[in-house]
Design an enzyme around this catalytic site. Structure first.
Site, short mmCIF file in Angstrom:
data_model
loop_
_atom_site.label_atom_id
_atom_site.label_comp_id
_atom_site.label_asym_id
_atom_site.label_seq_id
_atom_site.Cartn_x
_atom_site.Cartn_y
_atom_site.Cartn_z
N CYS A 264 63.88 106.42 37.79
CA CYS A 264 63.41 107.81 37.78
C CYS A 264 64.52 108.76 37.33
CB CYS A 264 62.85 108.18 39.15
SG CYS A 264 61.73 109.60 39.10
N HIS A 354 58.77 104.02 39.79
CA HIS A 354 59.23 103.65 41.12
C HIS A 354 58.83 102.21 41.46
CE1 HIS A 354 60.44 107.68 42.83
NE2 HIS A 354 59.85 108.02 41.69
N GLU A 356 59.83 100.39 43.87
CA GLU A 356 59.90 100.03 45.29
C GLU A 356 58.52 99.91 45.93
OE1 GLU A 356 58.90 104.04 45.29
OE2 GLU A 356 60.61 103.15 44.25
#
Length: 385
Positions: A264, A354, A356
């Protein structure tokens, strides 16, 4: 921001955009006034992770999903210690949450943290307006004694813009901390916190990585004091054009040849470190359903996004940079925005989204494995040398 919380659901509220468009509804969360950049998120789920993502600092988030708050708020899914959005806009808030993990309603949580919101708004019309006109400054006003429209609009237009905003140090940790590896420790990573989400170091810890999370103001000496096998640059808010310190720090890491991974904001920092420019998107990418192609494999991933700026790098050629050849590794299939960068002569890569997976999807989890493999390769080459 001024707030109170008593009887919010019966209190009138007004949303005012800087171009003069006005939406009326009811207070949701705290009562008072707030300002920020109006953006929309297309995620159908994961509102708790969105609210606590530091990348949303100084933004008023419009939820395109009509029903919000259905599963309440729990104590496990927050991505940081607080809600970071400056305001929240929903159409139909849940009257009664339904989840065995729920501890309180979303309305109660917003009120408790002083977040001014508005409900009963035609979020579809508001989203269409932002898509056509672009993200812009906005104010939410609620209470029984609202200012007149002219006064509200003047206050919105006096609020700071996101362009030129340097915000990462405002959301990053002030003190370094360590997330220990799960099981056998395999690597040590220095993670520069520009607005990191809690799940990110956890995903690395799952892979045997001991993560040293460092403040955004960390120096080169701070990074290498932990003897890292790799360096990570996190997500975060603000305009990457202002991030001179992280860019200088990343260039120092690249010069040393340490394996590097950015996501990001970290992708935008890598872009600047390589000599590319950045620019503000018209309305950005936000949500958990954005299609991205990994150009190294051809695979298309459904990914989670939260960014209003992007890297200006050529899609059709390999570029020469001060650190060797670089190429665009990932691209958004909706609008051809650069979604990843990869150095061909040094161990460094980044993505704009992202991986995660908080709150999903999980298509991009392999990127943490790619980082682990990169560190392993460099470590073995060093041992052979």
């Amino acid at each position: 921001m001024t707030t109170s919380t008593r009887g919010a659901t019966r209190v009138p509220a007004v949303l005012v955009l800087e171009d003069g468009r006005i939406f009326r509804g009811r207070a949701y969360g705290a009562v008072g006034e707030t300002f920020g950049e109006a953006v929309f998120s297309t995620g159908m789920t994961g509102y708790q992770e969105t609210l606590t993502d530091p990348s949303y600092h100084r933004q008023v988030v419009v939820m395109t999903a009509p029903h919000v708050g259905n599963t309440g708020v729990n104590d496990e899914d927050a991505e940081s210690a607080r809600i970071w959005v400056s305001g929240y806009v929903v159409r139909d808030p849940a009257r009664v949450p339904s989840s065995w993990r729920s501890r309180r309603t979303l309305d109660e949580e917003l009120a408790a943290q002083g977040v001014v919101g508005i409900s009963g708004v035609d979020t579809r019309a508001l989203t269409r307006h932002l898509r056509e006109r672009g993200a812009m400054r906005v104010g939410i006003f609620s209470g029984n004694a609202l200012p007149d429209e002219g006064t509200m609009l003047a206050e919105v237009r006096q609020a700071p813009e996101m362009t030129g905003a340097d915000l990462s140090a405002e959301v990053a940790t002030k003190e370094a901390y360590v997330v220990p590896a799960q099981g056998e420790k395999k690597f040590t990573v220095a993670a520069v916190d520009l607005g990191i989400k809690g799940m990110t170091p956890y995903r690395m810890a799952e892979r045997g990585i001991e993560v040293h999370v460092l403040p955004a103001t960390a120096t080169v000496d701070d990074v290498y004091a932990v003897n890292p096998d790799g360096v990570f640059f996190s997500n975060g808010p603000g305009d990457p054009a202002t991030a001179d310190h992280p860019v200088a720090l990343m260039r120092a890491v690249l010069e040393r040849g340490t394996p590097l991974f950015g996501i990001c904001f970290g992708n935008q920092i890598l872009g600047r470190a390589l000599g590319f420019g950045t620019y503000k998107l018209k309305y950005g990418h936000r949500g958990i359903n954005q299609p991205v192609q990994d150009r190294t494999t051809g695979k298309v991933e459904v990914t989670a996004h939260n960014h209003g700026f992007a890297v200006d790098a050529p899609l059709d050629k390999v570029s020469d940079t001060p650190f060797g050849r670089a190429e665009v590794s990932h691209v958004c299939l909706n609008d051809n925005v650069v979604e990843g960068l990869r150095l061909l002569d040094r161990p460094a890569f980044s993505v704009q989204y992202h991986p995660e997976a908080a709150a999903g999807p999980h298509d991009a989890a392999y990127l943490f494995d790619r980082f682990t493999s990169l560190m392993s390769t460099v470590l073995m080459e060093g041992q052979r040398a």
